[in-house]
Each structure stands twice: as structure tokens, then as C-alpha cells.
Design a protein around this motif. Structure first.
Motif, PDB file in Angstrom:
ATOM      1  N   LEU A  20       0.857  -1.176   0.000  1.00 41.71           N
ATOM      2  CA  LEU A  20       0.000   0.000   0.000  1.00 41.71           C
ATOM      3  C   LEU A  20       0.895   1.228   0.000  1.00 41.71           C
ATOM      4  CD1 LEU A  20      -2.806   1.385   0.441  1.00 41.71           C
ATOM      5  CD2 LEU A  20      -2.304   1.227   2.879  1.00 41.71           C
ATOM      6  N   ALA A  21       0.700   2.116  -0.954  1.00 36.06           N
ATOM      7  CA  ALA A  21       1.468   3.361  -1.015  1.00 36.06           C
ATOM      8  C   ALA A  21       0.489   4.513  -1.159  1.00 36.06           C
ATOM      9  CB  ALA A  21       2.434   3.340  -2.190  1.00 36.06           C
ATOM     10  N   GLN A  22       0.688   5.545  -0.356  1.00 29.78           N
ATOM     11  CA  GLN A  22      -0.165   6.717  -0.454  1.00 29.78           C
ATOM     12  C   GLN A  22       0.671   7.895  -0.931  1.00 29.78           C
ATOM     13  OE1 GLN A  22      -2.015   8.403   3.123  1.00 29.78           O
ATOM     14  NE2 GLN A  22      -3.932   8.227   2.016  1.00 29.78           N
ATOM     15  N   VAL A  23       0.180   8.603  -1.934  1.00 28.35           N
ATOM     16  CA  VAL A  23       0.897   9.716  -2.549  1.00 28.35           C
ATOM     17  C   VAL A  23       0.069  10.982  -2.370  1.00 28.35           C
ATOM     18  CG1 VAL A  23       1.884  10.606  -4.684  1.00 28.35           C
ATOM     19  CG2 VAL A  23       1.918   8.154  -4.238  1.00 28.35           C
ATOM     20  N   LYS A  24       0.722  12.040  -1.890  1.00 28.95           N
ATOM     21  CA  LYS A  24       0.061  13.338  -1.751  1.00 28.95           C
ATOM     22  C   LYS A  24       0.387  14.171  -2.985  1.00 28.95           C
ATOM     23  CE  LYS A  24      -0.359  17.278   1.365  1.00 28.95           C
ATOM     24  NZ  LYS A  24       0.094  17.859   2.644  1.00 28.95           N
TER      25      LYS A  24
END
Length: 107
Positions: A20-24
Motif C-alpha cells: 500500500l502506497a499513499q501519494v500526496k
């Protein structure tokens, strides 16, 4: 041509195996921008959930997040590094923002 800033915020290796990767995504401009996210993954890796076809970023917005849920093949060797590339393209297909991150498969 407008450029956007992307920041990879958090990575968690989850059993499944998946990642899981979250990018802003930050839009520093004074106008709304429509972007089309594209991901380039290592061979045999897959998105669990498809990326949205497009995102509309409001002017001067800093609360835009994109989550990548990746399926990692069970054959991925431990102790190896892999690269995931995320780009944001405008309506003409030009890259206006990009971010790469590396994934280490533990032994």
C-alpha cells in the motif's frame, strides 16, 4: 506547462503479499487542473484497485491523495529492490508530475 508536486508519504508492506502506497499531490497553481494518473510497475506486479481515470485538483490544494494498492507476485525473490513509477499527465498526455519509489522485498 504546469508542474505539480507529488510526495510519497507512507509505504506499508502487507502480507498477501501486497503493498500500500499513499501519494500526496499538491497543486500550487491558481487554477483547477485535471490530471490523469499512470503507474509503471515491475513485471508481473498488478494494481489491486485501478487508478482513477482522472483527478480534478482544485486551485492551491494540498489535500489530494492517491493510494496505490499493489499485488506483488509470490515469486518475487527476497532481498531484491523494485521500482514503482507514478506519473500525472495533462489532457495532452504530457507528464506534469512524477514520483518514483523503491520497494525492498525482505528475505
Amino acid at each position: 506547462m504546469k508542474h505539480l508536486r507529488t510526495l510519497c508519504l507512507s509505504l506499508m508492506l502487507l502480507y498477501g503479499p501486497s503493498l500500500l502506497a499513499q501519494v500526496k499531490i499538491i497543486n500550487f497553481t491558481d487554477e483547477a487542473i485535471t490530471v490523469f494518473p499512470k503507474a509503471k510497475l515491475p513485471n508481473d506486479w498488478h494494481l489491486i484497485f485501478a487508478l482513477p481515470e482522472k483527478l480534478v485538483l482544485q486551485p492551491n490544494s494540498q489535500k489530494n491523495f492517491l493510494t496505490l494498492d499493489l499485488a506483488i507476485p509470490t515469486a518475487a525473490a527476497g532481498g531484491t529492490h523494485h521500482r514503482v513509477d507514478l506519473s500525472l499527465q495533462n489532457e495532452q498526455g504530457q507528464t506534469i508530475g512524477n514520483q518514483s519509489f523503491h520497494v525492498f522485498i525482505p528475505i
